[in-house]
Scaffold this motif. Structure first.
Motif, short mmCIF file in Angstrom:
data_model
loop_
_atom_site.label_atom_id
_atom_site.label_comp_id
_atom_site.label_asym_id
_atom_site.label_seq_id
_atom_site.Cartn_x
_atom_site.Cartn_y
_atom_site.Cartn_z
N UNK A 173 0.85 -1.18 0.00
CA UNK A 173 0.00 0.00 0.00
C UNK A 173 0.89 1.24 0.00
N UNK A 174 0.67 2.09 -1.01
CA UNK A 174 1.44 3.33 -1.12
C UNK A 174 0.45 4.48 -1.28
N UNK A 219 8.28 4.96 -16.04
CA UNK A 219 8.78 4.40 -14.78
C UNK A 219 7.85 4.73 -13.62
N UNK A 220 7.45 6.00 -13.52
CA UNK A 220 6.56 6.41 -12.41
C UNK A 220 5.19 5.75 -12.55
N UNK A 221 4.67 5.67 -13.76
CA UNK A 221 3.36 5.03 -13.94
C UNK A 221 3.43 3.53 -13.63
N UNK A 222 4.53 2.88 -14.00
CA UNK A 222 4.69 1.46 -13.67
C UNK A 222 4.74 1.25 -12.15
N UNK A 223 5.26 2.24 -11.46
CA UNK A 223 5.33 2.18 -9.99
C UNK A 223 4.06 2.71 -9.33
N UNK A 224 2.99 2.85 -10.12
CA UNK A 224 1.71 3.34 -9.62
C UNK A 224 1.84 4.70 -8.95
N UNK A 274 4.37 6.01 -7.49
CA UNK A 274 5.25 6.09 -6.32
C UNK A 274 6.44 6.97 -6.66
N UNK A 275 6.90 7.83 -5.82
CA UNK A 275 6.54 8.11 -4.44
C UNK A 275 5.49 9.20 -4.29
N UNK A 276 4.99 9.70 -5.42
CA UNK A 276 4.06 10.83 -5.39
C UNK A 276 2.65 10.44 -4.94
N UNK A 293 -0.35 13.40 -5.71
CA UNK A 293 0.04 14.28 -6.82
C UNK A 293 0.25 13.41 -8.06
N UNK A 294 -0.48 13.64 -9.15
CA UNK A 294 -0.42 12.75 -10.33
C UNK A 294 0.82 13.00 -11.20
#
Length: 192
Positions: A32-33, A145-150, A152-154, A159-160
């Protein structure tokens, strides 16, 4: 086969593993992030994508530094990039993280530029990527990369960032494609 070409081939070989990790619902659990949950398999797939993306810079740098640029490398490197990015973007559409219309525009630009490069190659001309293309690639890699990490860390601050970066990547994709065609239109105009 030289070291840069081996690195490029390793990037290509990582793509099926990346696809499997994103496609098969492994029961490895999830984290859970913020308001999101990140399946462990997506985290591992994202790491593979980041590693593969990094090898793009490494093989090019090594080839130029040690004068190991080959025709095979000129063919394989952009092919590996396009396969990796296309696979990731299509999987992001499947997971609902990226709109299909954005992905269609990005992949269409890649086909168009590849077509122009093929025409140029048929005329004996090699069209190198410019700075705008490198900026396009960098923004695409960050967004994916950020979208693959759902996100994360945003995701902790709701923050999208991944979505914003995807639209920035779309902007640079279209702009760099336009720039590429304007600078190299003579290839199409003068082809036999």
């Amino acid at each position: 086969m030289n070291i840069p070409n081996r690195i490029t081939i390793s990037r290509i070989l990582l793509i099926p593993l990346f696809i499997l990790l994103m496609s098969i619902p492994f029961q490895w659990g999830e984290w859970n992030i913020g308001d999101e949950s990140l399946p462990v398999s997506h985290f591992v797939a994202a790491l593979l994508f980041i590693i593969a993306s990094t090898t793009d810079w490494i093989d090019g740098y090594y080839a130029r530094k040690h004068n190991l640029v080959t025709n095979l490398g000129k063919f394989l490197d952009p092919l590996a990039d396009k396969l990796l990015v296309s696979a990731a973007l299509i999987l992001l559409v499947e997971t609902g993280a990226a709109p299909a219309w954005v992905v269609i525009i990005i992949i269409s630009r890649e086909f168009a530029v590849t077509g122009l490069r093929l025409v140029a190659a048929g005329e004996g001309t090699v069209l190198a990527a410019g700075n705008m293309g490198k900026l396009k690639t960098a923004t695409q890699m960050v967004a994916i990369s950020v979208l693959l990490l759902h996100n994360f860390p945003f995701s902790f601050i709701d923050f999208p960032f991944g979505t914003i970066m995807l639209y920035i990547a779309l902007f640079f994709t279209v702009l760099s494609g336009y720039d590429y065609f304007v600078k190299n239109w003579h290839v199409m105009r003068d082809s036999k």
